[in-house]
Design an enzyme around this catalytic site. Structure first.
Site, PDB file in Angstrom:
ATOM      1  N   ARG A  35       0.855  -1.185   0.000  1.00  0.00           N
ATOM      2  CA  ARG A  35       0.000   0.000   0.000  1.00  0.00           C
ATOM      3  C   ARG A  35       0.896   1.241   0.000  1.00  0.00           C
ATOM      4  O   ARG A  35       2.042   1.188   0.474  1.00  0.00           O
ATOM      5  CB  ARG A  35      -0.892   0.028   1.245  1.00  0.00           C
ATOM      6  CG  ARG A  35      -1.782  -1.209   1.393  1.00  0.00           C
ATOM      7  CD  ARG A  35      -2.487  -1.197   2.747  1.00  0.00           C
ATOM      8  NE  ARG A  35      -3.375  -2.346   2.904  1.00  0.00           N
ATOM      9  CZ  ARG A  35      -3.015  -3.511   3.450  1.00  0.00           C
ATOM     10  NH1 ARG A  35      -1.766  -3.678   3.891  1.00  0.00           N
ATOM     11  NH2 ARG A  35      -3.876  -4.501   3.558  1.00  0.00           N
ATOM     12  N   LYS A  83      -1.522  -2.758   7.450  1.00  0.00           N
ATOM     13  CA  LYS A  83      -2.881  -2.447   7.893  1.00  0.00           C
ATOM     14  C   LYS A  83      -3.219  -3.316   9.109  1.00  0.00           C
ATOM     15  O   LYS A  83      -2.972  -4.509   9.112  1.00  0.00           O
ATOM     16  CB  LYS A  83      -3.859  -2.727   6.750  1.00  0.00           C
ATOM     17  CG  LYS A  83      -5.224  -2.117   6.952  1.00  0.00           C
ATOM     18  CD  LYS A  83      -6.046  -2.267   5.701  1.00  0.00           C
ATOM     19  CE  LYS A  83      -7.418  -1.648   5.870  1.00  0.00           C
ATOM     20  NZ  LYS A  83      -8.239  -1.814   4.675  1.00  0.00           N
ATOM     21  N   HIS A 142      -2.709   2.459  -5.713  1.00  0.00           N
ATOM     22  CA  HIS A 142      -3.551   1.304  -5.390  1.00  0.00           C
ATOM     23  C   HIS A 142      -3.862   0.475  -6.636  1.00  0.00           C
ATOM     24  O   HIS A 142      -4.064  -0.741  -6.546  1.00  0.00           O
ATOM     25  CB  HIS A 142      -4.850   1.749  -4.700  1.00  0.00           C
ATOM     26  CG  HIS A 142      -5.353   0.742  -3.716  1.00  0.00           C
ATOM     27  ND1 HIS A 142      -4.704   0.451  -2.537  1.00  0.00           N
ATOM     28  CD2 HIS A 142      -6.437  -0.078  -3.742  1.00  0.00           C
ATOM     29  CE1 HIS A 142      -5.366  -0.484  -1.885  1.00  0.00           C
ATOM     30  NE2 HIS A 142      -6.423  -0.831  -2.595  1.00  0.00           N
ATOM     31  N   ARG A 176      -1.204  -1.991  -6.853  1.00  0.00           N
ATOM     32  CA  ARG A 176      -1.401  -3.089  -5.885  1.00  0.00           C
ATOM     33  C   ARG A 176      -2.363  -4.121  -6.474  1.00  0.00           C
ATOM     34  O   ARG A 176      -2.122  -5.329  -6.410  1.00  0.00           O
ATOM     35  CB  ARG A 176      -1.945  -2.511  -4.577  1.00  0.00           C
ATOM     36  CG  ARG A 176      -2.243  -3.553  -3.489  1.00  0.00           C
ATOM     37  CD  ARG A 176      -2.518  -2.822  -2.177  1.00  0.00           C
ATOM     38  NE  ARG A 176      -3.228  -3.625  -1.200  1.00  0.00           N
ATOM     39  CZ  ARG A 176      -2.658  -4.498  -0.379  1.00  0.00           C
ATOM     40  NH1 ARG A 176      -1.351  -4.698  -0.431  1.00  0.00           N
ATOM     41  NH2 ARG A 176      -3.363  -5.171   0.503  1.00  0.00           N
ATOM     42  N   HIS A 181      -3.405  -9.536   3.641  1.00  0.00           N
ATOM     43  CA  HIS A 181      -4.832  -9.682   3.955  1.00  0.00           C
ATOM     44  C   HIS A 181      -5.000 -10.627   5.134  1.00  0.00           C
ATOM     45  O   HIS A 181      -4.479 -11.742   5.116  1.00  0.00           O
ATOM     46  CB  HIS A 181      -5.589 -10.264   2.749  1.00  0.00           C
ATOM     47  CG  HIS A 181      -5.861  -9.260   1.673  1.00  0.00           C
ATOM     48  ND1 HIS A 181      -6.195  -9.614   0.386  1.00  0.00           N
ATOM     49  CD2 HIS A 181      -5.836  -7.900   1.681  1.00  0.00           C
ATOM     50  CE1 HIS A 181      -6.365  -8.526  -0.344  1.00  0.00           C
ATOM     51  NE2 HIS A 181      -6.159  -7.481   0.425  1.00  0.00           N
ATOM     52  N   TYR A 196      -9.492 -11.711  -6.421  1.00  0.00           N
ATOM     53  CA  TYR A 196      -8.465 -11.781  -7.463  1.00  0.00           C
ATOM     54  C   TYR A 196      -8.537 -13.102  -8.226  1.00  0.00           C
ATOM     55  O   TYR A 196      -8.149 -13.180  -9.383  1.00  0.00           O
ATOM     56  CB  TYR A 196      -7.078 -11.587  -6.851  1.00  0.00           C
ATOM     57  CG  TYR A 196      -6.900 -10.190  -6.294  1.00  0.00           C
ATOM     58  CD1 TYR A 196      -6.791  -9.091  -7.141  1.00  0.00           C
ATOM     59  CD2 TYR A 196      -6.887  -9.965  -4.922  1.00  0.00           C
ATOM     60  CE1 TYR A 196      -6.664  -7.803  -6.636  1.00  0.00           C
ATOM     61  CE2 TYR A 196      -6.751  -8.685  -4.411  1.00  0.00           C
ATOM     62  CZ  TYR A 196      -6.641  -7.609  -5.273  1.00  0.00           C
ATOM     63  OH  TYR A 196      -6.528  -6.344  -4.776  1.00  0.00           O
TER      64      TYR A 196
END
Length: 277
Positions: free
Chosen positions: A137, A162, A225, A228, A251, A260
């Protein structure tokens, strides 16, 4: 009165929320209370529905509305936990369904065009290569320090991703060469990989502004992004297992990565359709 409770809310969640979440929630709450013009304890379900309707009228996508509503939900959940309210006004508000939209990403041709456009830009060419090669990110990219890079194994330690989740990401040989060239050329002495003239990390808006210029020059949208998404989509197209992509993206929930795989199926269908024409 609202300001005092909002300050307490963010103070209590400082360690639980990422900087990005705090930024997003702060903006959402400011927008809501500016629209509503009521104290937090006076807000009714009808006020929240009216705000959501106004966001739809402005043309906001359901996903964006969902993000804004998340900030409001978290704030009122806090109010209930702290016994500041007897009833949560959101209990009677239906959450709008998210649009089932696949993430936008660049084709290999579009990526090559972006790389060609920035070929002689000693700073942004390595930034683009790092974003695409690692899938980090923008907030993570700006916090990378030189000591976090393992040049021998081509790994970067993302200290606080994150949700404060740390991980290692990989980068390509080409990315390594461009980073080394960039570090040789830059005049700033800094602990950060991508630094401003004063030695601190580059500013997020500076990166975004340049990407807007790239989009204008290329005729298609490109952002940090987007790269990404492109990183994940291209790995999915190469049949990389979901769990590997999940780890590289950072994630926590594999459901965030499954999109994806659907994207890979769409890409395969496009390839099939090309062969049939």
């Amino acid at each position: 009165m609202n300001e005092e409770v909002l300050v307490s809310f963010f103070d209590d969640h400082q360690s639980r929320f990422s900087k990005e979440t705090i930024r997003s929630y702060r903006l959402s709450l400011q927008q809501f209370f500016f629209f509503c013009k009521k104290g937090y304890s006076e807000v009714k379900a009808a006020d929240i529905r009216a705000w959501l309707a106004s966001l739809e009228e402005k043309g906001l996508k359901k996903r964006s509305i969902h993000i804004k509503l998340s900030g409001l939900k978290s704030f009122y959940q806090y109010c209930m936990e702290e016994n500041l309210l007897k009833k949560n006004p959101l209990s009677m508000v239906k959450t709008p369904k998210k649009d089932d939209v696949l993430p936008y990403y660049l084709s290999k041709r579009q990526l090559a065009e972006l790389q060609e456009l920035t070929r002689n830009d000693y700073q942004f060419r390595p930034i683009i290569e790092t974003l695409y090669s690692t899938g980090v990110r923008i907030s993570e990219l700006l916090q990378i320090k030189l000591e976090d890079i393992k040049w021998d194994t081509r790994q970067i330690w993302i200290r606080k991703g994150k949700g404060t989740k740390e991980r290692f990401v990989l980068f390509s040989h080409d990315c390594a060469e461009r980073l080394k060239l960039y570090l040789e050329k830059r005049e700033t002495n800094s602990l950060f990989l991508f630094a401003n003239r004063r030695g601190g990390p580059l500013h997020r808006e500076y990166i975004q502004k340049n990407f807007r210029n790239f989009s204008e020059s290329l005729g298609f949208k490109v952002s940090p992004h987007t790269l990404r998404h492109t990183f994940a989509a291209h790995l999915a197209e190469k049949n990389m297992p979901q769990s590997y992509i999940q780890d590289l993206l950072g994630h926590v929930d594999i459901n965030s990565t499954r999109i994806y795989t659907r994207l890979m199926e769409t890409a395969r269908k496009k390839q099939y359709d090309r062969y049939q024409t």
